[in-house]
Motif scaffolding. Structure first.
Motif, PDB file in Angstrom:
ATOM      1  N   LYS A  17      11.270 -20.448   4.422  1.00 12.87           N
ATOM      2  CA  LYS A  17      10.894 -20.763   5.777  1.00 12.87           C
ATOM      3  C   LYS A  17      10.057 -19.180   6.009  1.00 12.87           C
ATOM      4  O   LYS A  17       8.900 -19.549   6.654  1.00 12.87           O
ATOM      5  N   ASP A  18      10.556 -18.205   5.801  1.00 11.86           N
ATOM      6  CA  ASP A  18      10.018 -17.113   6.289  1.00 11.86           C
ATOM      7  C   ASP A  18       9.408 -15.986   5.238  1.00 11.86           C
ATOM      8  O   ASP A  18       8.558 -15.313   5.643  1.00 11.86           O
ATOM      9  N   MET A  19       9.676 -16.125   4.018  1.00 15.87           N
ATOM     10  CA  MET A  19       9.077 -15.183   3.161  1.00 15.87           C
ATOM     11  C   MET A  19       8.237 -15.599   2.071  1.00 15.87           C
ATOM     12  O   MET A  19       7.553 -14.872   1.501  1.00 15.87           O
ATOM     13  N   GLN A  20       8.376 -16.888   1.752  1.00 17.66           N
ATOM     14  CA  GLN A  20       7.390 -17.391   0.533  1.00 17.66           C
ATOM     15  C   GLN A  20       6.019 -17.106   0.878  1.00 17.66           C
ATOM     16  O   GLN A  20       5.417 -16.417  -0.373  1.00 17.66           O
ATOM     17  N   ALA A  21       5.452 -17.216   1.935  1.00 20.04           N
ATOM     18  CA  ALA A  21       3.908 -17.119   2.282  1.00 20.04           C
ATOM     19  C   ALA A  21       3.807 -15.362   2.107  1.00 20.04           C
ATOM     20  O   ALA A  21       2.743 -14.869   1.445  1.00 20.04           O
ATOM     21  N   LYS A  22       4.877 -14.462   2.455  1.00 20.04           N
ATOM     22  CA  LYS A  22       4.669 -12.930   2.402  1.00 20.04           C
ATOM     23  C   LYS A  22       4.562 -12.954   1.055  1.00 20.04           C
ATOM     24  O   LYS A  22       3.859 -11.932   0.555  1.00 20.04           O
ATOM     25  N   ALA A  23       5.426 -13.299  -0.119  1.00 21.68           N
ATOM     26  CA  ALA A  23       5.702 -12.908  -1.293  1.00 21.68           C
ATOM     27  C   ALA A  23       4.092 -13.476  -1.910  1.00 21.68           C
ATOM     28  O   ALA A  23       3.698 -12.643  -2.950  1.00 21.68           O
ATOM     29  N   LEU A  24       3.547 -14.441  -1.639  1.00 23.46           N
ATOM     30  CA  LEU A  24       2.299 -14.743  -2.461  1.00 23.46           C
ATOM     31  C   LEU A  24       1.027 -14.109  -1.691  1.00 23.46           C
ATOM     32  O   LEU A  24       0.293 -13.544  -2.638  1.00 23.46           O
ATOM     33  N   GLU A  25       1.186 -13.722  -0.554  1.00 24.59           N
ATOM     34  CA  GLU A  25       0.158 -12.870  -0.074  1.00 24.59           C
ATOM     35  C   GLU A  25       0.137 -11.575  -0.616  1.00 24.59           C
ATOM     36  O   GLU A  25      -0.801 -10.798  -1.007  1.00 24.59           O
ATOM     37  N   SER A  26       1.478 -10.753  -0.803  1.00 27.08           N
ATOM     38  CA  SER A  26       1.456  -9.535  -1.279  1.00 27.08           C
ATOM     39  C   SER A  26       1.123  -9.693  -2.960  1.00 27.08           C
ATOM     40  O   SER A  26       0.537  -8.553  -3.351  1.00 27.08           O
ATOM     41  N   PHE A  27       1.436 -10.705  -3.569  1.00 33.51           N
ATOM     42  CA  PHE A  27       1.043 -10.695  -4.877  1.00 33.51           C
ATOM     43  C   PHE A  27      -0.392 -10.793  -5.054  1.00 33.51           C
ATOM     44  O   PHE A  27      -0.993 -10.310  -5.998  1.00 33.51           O
ATOM     45  N   LYS A  28      -0.972 -11.606  -4.182  1.00 36.44           N
ATOM     46  CA  LYS A  28      -2.569 -11.793  -4.437  1.00 36.44           C
ATOM     47  C   LYS A  28      -3.084 -10.414  -4.270  1.00 36.44           C
ATOM     48  O   LYS A  28      -4.160 -10.202  -4.888  1.00 36.44           O
ATOM     49  N   GLN A  29      -2.696  -9.650  -3.310  1.00 36.64           N
ATOM     50  CA  GLN A  29      -3.031  -8.349  -3.043  1.00 36.64           C
ATOM     51  C   GLN A  29      -3.153  -7.431  -4.148  1.00 36.64           C
ATOM     52  O   GLN A  29      -3.967  -6.766  -4.585  1.00 36.64           O
ATOM     53  N   TYR A  30      -1.936  -7.649  -5.070  1.00 37.18           N
ATOM     54  CA  TYR A  30      -1.823  -6.977  -6.189  1.00 37.18           C
ATOM     55  C   TYR A  30      -2.722  -7.263  -7.342  1.00 37.18           C
ATOM     56  O   TYR A  30      -3.333  -6.675  -7.925  1.00 37.18           O
ATOM     57  N   GLU A  31      -3.089  -8.620  -7.229  1.00 37.78           N
ATOM     58  CA  GLU A  31      -3.952  -9.027  -8.332  1.00 37.78           C
ATOM     59  C   GLU A  31      -5.322  -8.656  -8.174  1.00 37.78           C
ATOM     60  O   GLU A  31      -6.117  -8.397  -9.062  1.00 37.78           O
ATOM     61  N   GLN A  32      -5.534  -8.520  -6.859  1.00 34.75           N
ATOM     62  CA  GLN A  32      -7.172  -8.275  -6.237  1.00 34.75           C
ATOM     63  C   GLN A  32      -7.454  -6.736  -6.577  1.00 34.75           C
ATOM     64  O   GLN A  32      -8.438  -6.390  -6.858  1.00 34.75           O
ATOM     65  N   THR A  33      -6.434  -5.880  -6.205  1.00 35.73           N
ATOM     66  CA  THR A  33      -6.542  -4.569  -6.527  1.00 35.73           C
ATOM     67  C   THR A  33      -6.043  -3.827  -7.690  1.00 35.73           C
ATOM     68  O   THR A  33      -6.521  -2.638  -7.875  1.00 35.73           O
ATOM     69  N   GLY A  34      -5.034  -4.498  -8.258  1.00 34.45           N
ATOM     70  CA  GLY A  34      -4.370  -3.631  -9.301  1.00 34.45           C
ATOM     71  C   GLY A  34      -3.335  -2.855  -9.040  1.00 34.45           C
ATOM     72  O   GLY A  34      -2.863  -2.002 -10.039  1.00 34.45           O
ATOM     73  N   ARG A  35      -3.246  -2.670  -7.733  1.00 36.43           N
ATOM     74  CA  ARG A  35      -1.991  -1.714  -7.210  1.00 36.43           C
ATOM     75  C   ARG A  35      -0.971  -2.264  -6.757  1.00 36.43           C
ATOM     76  O   ARG A  35      -1.177  -3.377  -5.986  1.00 36.43           O
ATOM     77  N   VAL A  36       0.205  -1.932  -6.653  1.00 35.66           N
ATOM     78  CA  VAL A  36       1.221  -2.392  -6.174  1.00 35.66           C
ATOM     79  C   VAL A  36       1.207  -2.078  -4.613  1.00 35.66           C
ATOM     80  O   VAL A  36       1.260  -0.828  -4.361  1.00 35.66           O
ATOM     81  N   PRO A  37       1.276  -3.007  -3.513  1.00 38.45           N
ATOM     82  CA  PRO A  37       1.245  -2.777  -2.359  1.00 38.45           C
ATOM     83  C   PRO A  37       2.483  -2.015  -1.702  1.00 38.45           C
ATOM     84  O   PRO A  37       3.384  -2.060  -2.238  1.00 38.45           O
ATOM     85  N   ASP A  38       2.277  -1.360  -0.755  1.00 42.13           N
ATOM     86  CA  ASP A  38       3.291  -0.467   0.011  1.00 42.13           C
ATOM     87  C   ASP A  38       4.213  -1.558   0.569  1.00 42.13           C
ATOM     88  O   ASP A  38       3.939  -2.605   1.131  1.00 42.13           O
ATOM     89  N   PRO A  39       5.532  -1.195   0.482  1.00 38.05           N
ATOM     90  CA  PRO A  39       6.511  -2.156   1.206  1.00 38.05           C
ATOM     91  C   PRO A  39       6.249  -2.098   2.777  1.00 38.05           C
ATOM     92  O   PRO A  39       5.705  -0.992   3.286  1.00 38.05           O
TER      93      PRO A  39
END
Length: 213
Positions: free
Chosen positions: A150-172
């Motif tokens: 309900k609350d976190m799946q979309a955030k997890a996917l968005e965070s991982f896409k950011q990582y794929e695009q930049t090659g950097r681990v996003p800030d928590p």
């Protein structure tokens, strides 16, 4: 068939850590349960056959489980759930430590170390029946699978896409923390939208005593 009904079955999310050829391996699982408590606690875990971690558990006959909390960084879920350990060292992207030579997250609700005593291979997944060899408590409340959907799946996917695009681990993501007792707000309502009369559920401190970290 509406498979979303199955999301209402109550269980959590876990990061499994094991070893393969001396290297760390890990993945996200939701199918993990206690099967008995005496004379020795036993658990059952279901792992997809194509996962590298399944091969790792087969090889080492042991693994560690980090129980994810409600306040887990969504990137941790994406990191362990949306890519293969054959392509990247997942553990290099997150804070972790080795305990009994098995990787566990630095922060989790609790930790469970398991030894495989039997297993059953099925067409798409393998069931491992295991003895619990050790446990360690952590902090926080466990993340429930239905709440993740309900609350976190979309955030997890968005965070991982950011990582794929930049090659950097996003800030928590930032968190609101009580200066008095250390309680971390994890409610569904944004902290900024809480009324001024709201108080810390742990120590009763007013909203003004919370700081953003």
């Amino acid at each position: 068939m509406d498979n979303t009904v199955l999301f209402n079955i109550s269980y959590g999310l876990y990061v499994v850590g094991s070893k393969i050829d001396g290297k760390n391996s890990g993945c996200i699982v939701d199918a993990f349960m206690q099967s008995s408590s005496t004379p020795v606690p036993t658990v059952v875990i279901s792992c997809i056959n194509t996962n590298q971690t399944t091969e790792a558990i087969m090889q080492t006959k042991g693994f560690a489980v980090s129980i994810l909390g409600k306040d887990v960084d969504p990137f941790i879920i994406g990191n362990f759930g949306f890519q293969s350990g054959r392509d990247v060292d997942k553990w290099a992207n997150v804070p972790y430590e080795l305990v009994d030579d098995l990787p566990v997250l630095e922060k989790a609700v609790g930790y469970i170390w398991c030894k495989v005593i039997d297993y059953k291979e099925l067409p798409t997944y393998t069931l491992f029946i295991c003895e619990v060899t050790d446990v360690l408590p952590g902090e926080g409340q466990p993340l429930i699978y239905g709440n993740y959907q309900k609350d976190m799946q979309a955030k997890a996917l968005e965070s991982f896409k950011q990582y794929e695009q930049t090659g950097r681990v996003p800030d928590p993501p930032a968190k609101w923390v009580c200066k008095i007792c250390g309680y971390v707000y994890t409610g569904e309502i944004p902290f900024e939208e809480l009324p001024d009369s709201w108080k810390c559920p742990k120590c009763g401190a007013p909203k003004s005593e919370f700081i953003k970290k």
